[in-house]
Design an enzyme around this catalytic site. Sequence first.
Site, PDB file in Angstrom:
ATOM      1  N   HIS A   1      -5.501  -4.387   0.309  1.00  0.00           N
ATOM      2  CA  HIS A   1      -5.619  -3.187  -0.524  1.00  0.00           C
ATOM      3  C   HIS A   1      -6.100  -3.503  -1.934  1.00  0.00           C
ATOM      4  CE1 HIS A   1      -3.907  -0.362   2.389  1.00  0.00           C
ATOM      5  NE2 HIS A   1      -3.196  -1.398   2.785  1.00  0.00           N
TER       6      HIS A   1
ATOM      7  N   SER B   1       0.783  -1.232   0.000  1.00  0.00           N
ATOM      8  CA  SER B   1       0.000   0.000   0.000  1.00  0.00           C
ATOM      9  C   SER B   1       0.812   1.278   0.000  1.00  0.00           C
ATOM     10  CB  SER B   1      -0.932   0.021   1.212  1.00  0.00           C
ATOM     11  OG  SER B   1      -0.177   0.028   2.422  1.00  0.00           O
TER      12      SER B   1
ATOM     13  N   LYS C   1     -11.678  -1.119   3.483  1.00  0.00           N
ATOM     14  CA  LYS C   1     -11.092  -0.314   2.414  1.00  0.00           C
ATOM     15  C   LYS C   1     -11.984  -0.375   1.174  1.00  0.00           C
ATOM     16  CE  LYS C   1      -6.469  -0.377   4.349  1.00  0.00           C
ATOM     17  NZ  LYS C   1      -6.829  -0.927   5.666  1.00  0.00           N
TER      18      LYS C   1
ATOM     19  N   THR D   1      -9.820  -7.268   3.993  1.00  0.00           N
ATOM     20  CA  THR D   1     -10.460  -6.350   4.929  1.00  0.00           C
ATOM     21  C   THR D   1     -11.813  -5.927   4.385  1.00  0.00           C
ATOM     22  OG1 THR D   1     -10.189  -4.298   6.182  1.00  0.00           O
ATOM     23  CG2 THR D   1      -9.457  -4.266   3.898  1.00  0.00           C
TER      24      THR D   1
ATOM     25  N   THR E   1     -13.308 -12.230  21.534  1.00  0.00           N
ATOM     26  CA  THR E   1     -13.654 -10.885  21.073  1.00  0.00           C
ATOM     27  C   THR E   1     -15.119 -10.809  20.668  1.00  0.00           C
ATOM     28  OG1 THR E   1     -11.413 -10.534  20.241  1.00  0.00           O
ATOM     29  CG2 THR E   1     -13.118  -9.092  19.384  1.00  0.00           C
TER      30      THR E   1
END
Length: 432
Positions: free
Chosen positions: A219, A191, A250, A247, A279
């Site tokens: 990315h 990136s 993005k 992800t 989590t």
Amino acid sequence: MDYQRRFVEAIERLKREERYRTFADLERDAARFPLALWRPPGEEDSPRQVTVWCSNDYLGMGVHPDVIGASVNAARALGAGAGGTRNISGTHHPIVTLERELADLHGKEAALVFTSGWVSNLAGISTIAQLLPDCLILSDALNHNSMIEGVKRAGCEKKIWRHNDADHLEALLAAEPIARAKLIVFESLYSMDGDIAPIAKIAALAKRYGAMSYIDEVHAVGMYGPRGGGVAEREGLMGELDVIEGTLAKGFGGLGGYIAGSAALIDAVRSFAPQFIFTSTLPPSVAAGAAAAVRILKASNAERDRHQAMAQMVKHALRAAGLPVLDNPSHIVPVMVRDAAKCRAASELLLRRHDIYIQPINYPTVAEGTERLRITPTPRHNEAQVAALVEALVDVWKTLELPFEEAKVVPMRRPGAEAAQCAYPEMKKAAE
């Protein structure tokens, strides 16, 4: 011990090294992105309109009406939070749907969603390696911090191969017994420089030397490939890779990270990774919005085509003005400053004098002497904003006495027909 003084000294050291980070208080305008309101320190009651040129919401999907609608509807129907971890009532239907969409996107049997891309790399790399006896991790020298932390957390032997150097990787692989467990971890698109890995060569080496392959497409997902599966999809290589990490924050404009792979591998990470087990789950609204973005970009190339046209236009305009753009084949536009103090000063001048927000990229994100302004065009920028950006950067370069390069007028690649028929009709003329 004077504890507070220790903290003060640490911050003072960062400031002396030009590594102290400041945050701009921005209020993104969903209807007019990339415009935002900036509230300067001490002037919070008098916001200024600025143009954001460094967002990681590369395609503007975070402000897409259908994505917002899916998020709002899920919040109204299911509430604001997830209610717990995945094993304590947190496996809500939107997260299950999202994982199915992601597995389908990458042609894998299963996918697993985490709270961020950073966590998915930390958990994925470390857990996979720990489950393989005497595993050797081979990591690209320029891998992201999240991957480095995953390698560290694994506690296995590691070897670093020179960035994008498949010959060096092969030499390291060839030195190991074929039967030894080996995990190759690398990114598809880096990136900061915007360069792309030799994925085909790496996948072939993994197969030849009996290694697993783990690719970070953070990315690239949403951005490349006929359905937004990333560079590996564009090159027809998804089936050659064992683990694909990405992800949702993005190209898809939301929040979260994920890994996709075989059903057995995903089940093993789900069952052993503490970063997943302990989590809380992403809220239903976040998962539903992300799933909507994935579905939209599977079916539509308009956003990708328009985005590539804008990235090409920005690079062309900056080079023609003699600004030092680092050459690469991707949508990342690094404008090289090569001085930490001047990089920060350039960012501040752009914001205060020209109402343009581009954050400075200094060490340790990039090596000392390679400081830069990292520009990320989106499909929602327009030709007038490109012209204003070039004018502002030229003024900043002159003010700070930064070196120009010989102006380069390189013919622009003509975008595909879809770029001129994209979702942003006001940009049709610029795309042509």
